[in-house]
Design a protein around this motif. Structure first.
Motif, PDB file in Angstrom:
ATOM      1  N   UNK A 110       0.791  -1.144  -0.099  1.00 28.38           N
ATOM      2  CA  UNK A 110       0.018   0.079  -0.022  1.00 28.38           C
ATOM      3  C   UNK A 110       0.758   1.208   0.025  1.00 28.38           C
ATOM      4  N   UNK A 111       1.901   1.239   0.688  1.00 29.18           N
ATOM      5  CA  UNK A 111       2.788   2.378   0.594  1.00 29.18           C
ATOM      6  C   UNK A 111       3.389   2.742  -0.677  1.00 29.18           C
ATOM      7  N   UNK A 112       3.087   2.239  -1.620  1.00 24.68           N
ATOM      8  CA  UNK A 112       3.683   2.398  -3.194  1.00 24.68           C
ATOM      9  C   UNK A 112       2.469   2.858  -3.829  1.00 24.68           C
ATOM     10  N   UNK A 113       1.409   3.025  -3.331  1.00 26.67           N
ATOM     11  CA  UNK A 113       0.232   3.470  -3.970  1.00 26.67           C
ATOM     12  C   UNK A 113       0.179   4.748  -5.116  1.00 26.67           C
ATOM     13  N   UNK A 114       0.972   5.515  -4.073  1.00 29.11           N
ATOM     14  CA  UNK A 114       0.899   6.957  -4.783  1.00 29.11           C
ATOM     15  C   UNK A 114       2.224   7.298  -5.421  1.00 29.11           C
ATOM     16  N   UNK A 115       3.230   6.394  -5.599  1.00 37.23           N
ATOM     17  CA  UNK A 115       4.376   6.598  -6.214  1.00 37.23           C
ATOM     18  C   UNK A 115       4.258   7.114  -7.764  1.00 37.23           C
ATOM     19  N   UNK A 116       3.103   6.822  -8.469  1.00 38.94           N
ATOM     20  CA  UNK A 116       2.753   7.360  -9.811  1.00 38.94           C
ATOM     21  C   UNK A 116       1.670   8.393  -9.813  1.00 38.94           C
ATOM     22  N   UNK A 117       1.537   8.966  -8.653  1.00 42.89           N
ATOM     23  CA  UNK A 117       0.483  10.084  -8.287  1.00 42.89           C
ATOM     24  C   UNK A 117      -0.596   9.387  -8.155  1.00 42.89           C
ATOM     25  N   UNK A 118      -1.423  10.344  -7.315  1.00 40.61           N
ATOM     26  CA  UNK A 118      -2.677   9.686  -6.779  1.00 40.61           C
ATOM     27  C   UNK A 118      -3.771   9.145  -7.649  1.00 40.61           C
ATOM     28  N   UNK A 119      -4.391   8.079  -7.524  1.00 38.80           N
ATOM     29  CA  UNK A 119      -5.182   7.522  -8.536  1.00 38.80           C
ATOM     30  C   UNK A 119      -6.684   8.213  -8.201  1.00 38.80           C
ATOM     31  N   UNK A 120      -7.436   8.428  -9.390  1.00 39.56           N
ATOM     32  CA  UNK A 120      -8.711   8.868  -9.352  1.00 39.56           C
ATOM     33  C   UNK A 120      -9.948   7.828  -9.418  1.00 39.56           C
ATOM     34  N   UNK A 121     -10.885   8.086  -9.163  1.00 39.73           N
ATOM     35  CA  UNK A 121     -11.771   7.124  -9.280  1.00 39.73           C
ATOM     36  C   UNK A 121     -12.561   7.035 -10.682  1.00 39.73           C
ATOM     37  N   UNK A 122     -12.817   5.803 -11.146  1.00 40.50           N
ATOM     38  CA  UNK A 122     -13.212   5.564 -12.456  1.00 40.50           C
ATOM     39  C   UNK A 122     -14.661   6.260 -12.484  1.00 40.50           C
ATOM     40  N   UNK A 123     -14.984   6.892 -13.405  1.00 40.95           N
ATOM     41  CA  UNK A 123     -16.447   7.399 -13.365  1.00 40.95           C
ATOM     42  C   UNK A 123     -17.587   6.394 -13.770  1.00 40.95           C
ATOM     43  N   UNK A 124     -17.049   5.522 -14.886  1.00 35.33           N
ATOM     44  CA  UNK A 124     -17.999   4.267 -15.061  1.00 35.33           C
ATOM     45  C   UNK A 124     -18.341   3.317 -14.031  1.00 35.33           C
ATOM     46  N   UNK A 125     -17.198   2.870 -13.261  1.00 34.90           N
ATOM     47  CA  UNK A 125     -17.357   1.951 -12.164  1.00 34.90           C
ATOM     48  C   UNK A 125     -18.174   2.590 -11.062  1.00 34.90           C
ATOM     49  N   UNK A 126     -18.153   3.871 -10.848  1.00 38.26           N
ATOM     50  CA  UNK A 126     -18.883   4.496  -9.842  1.00 38.26           C
ATOM     51  C   UNK A 126     -20.380   4.464 -10.118  1.00 38.26           C
ATOM     52  N   UNK A 127     -20.821   4.927 -11.596  1.00 39.43           N
ATOM     53  CA  UNK A 127     -22.170   4.777 -11.809  1.00 39.43           C
ATOM     54  C   UNK A 127     -22.637   3.560 -11.846  1.00 39.43           C
ATOM     55  N   UNK A 128     -22.000   2.320 -12.308  1.00 37.21           N
ATOM     56  CA  UNK A 128     -22.596   1.260 -12.192  1.00 37.21           C
ATOM     57  C   UNK A 128     -22.674   0.518 -10.633  1.00 37.21           C
ATOM     58  N   UNK A 129     -21.912   0.709  -9.866  1.00 36.68           N
ATOM     59  CA  UNK A 129     -21.902   0.522  -8.487  1.00 36.68           C
ATOM     60  C   UNK A 129     -22.900   1.443  -7.692  1.00 36.68           C
ATOM     61  N   UNK A 130     -22.957   2.471  -7.857  1.00 36.17           N
ATOM     62  CA  UNK A 130     -24.111   3.216  -7.231  1.00 36.17           C
ATOM     63  C   UNK A 130     -25.402   2.757  -7.595  1.00 36.17           C
ATOM     64  N   UNK A 131     -25.681   2.727  -9.032  1.00 33.98           N
ATOM     65  CA  UNK A 131     -26.932   2.220  -9.442  1.00 33.98           C
ATOM     66  C   UNK A 131     -27.375   0.836  -8.944  1.00 33.98           C
ATOM     67  N   UNK A 132     -26.197  -0.167  -8.856  1.00 34.86           N
ATOM     68  CA  UNK A 132     -26.570  -1.527  -8.332  1.00 34.86           C
ATOM     69  C   UNK A 132     -26.805  -1.432  -6.944  1.00 34.86           C
ATOM     70  N   UNK A 133     -26.466  -0.651  -6.082  1.00 39.82           N
ATOM     71  CA  UNK A 133     -26.468  -0.631  -4.678  1.00 39.82           C
ATOM     72  C   UNK A 133     -27.504   0.551  -4.344  1.00 39.82           C
TER      73      UNK A 133
END
Length: 86
Positions: free
Chosen positions: A50-73
């Motif tokens: 986990x300590x290496x997570x941000x070595x390439x810059x902070x990841x952002x959330x995928x909008x497509x995954x977020x929309x599907x997850x929210x609709x399903x839940x």
């Protein structure tokens, strides 16, 4: 007789990062296994500390995954939560 170490993980808490975006999984994964995200991207799983997570810059959330997850839940989409201002 040692049966080996078991590490219990919540698959809902695993978010693979692809091209700087974190995604939600459509199922459970093992190292080296091909997986598919909710938005349809397929790739092969690798694990890093986990300590290496941000070595390439902070990841952002995928909008497509977020929309599907929210609709399903039954979770309101961002523009619904912000009174359609987004």
């Amino acid at each position: 007789m040692n049966a080996g170490a078991v590490i219990y993980m919540d698959p809902q808490a695993i978010h693979p990062v692809i091209n700087g975006e974190w995604h939600r999984l459509a199922g459970v994964l093992e190292p080296g296994q091909e997986f598919t995200t909710l938005c349809g991207i397929s790739d092969t799983a690798t694990f890093l500390p986990f300590s290496e997570r941000r070595t390439r810059g902070s990841p952002k959330q995928c909008e497509g995954c977020d929309v599907i997850y929210r609709r399903d839940n039954g979770i309101p989409l961002l523009h619904d939560r912000l009174g359609r201002r987004a």
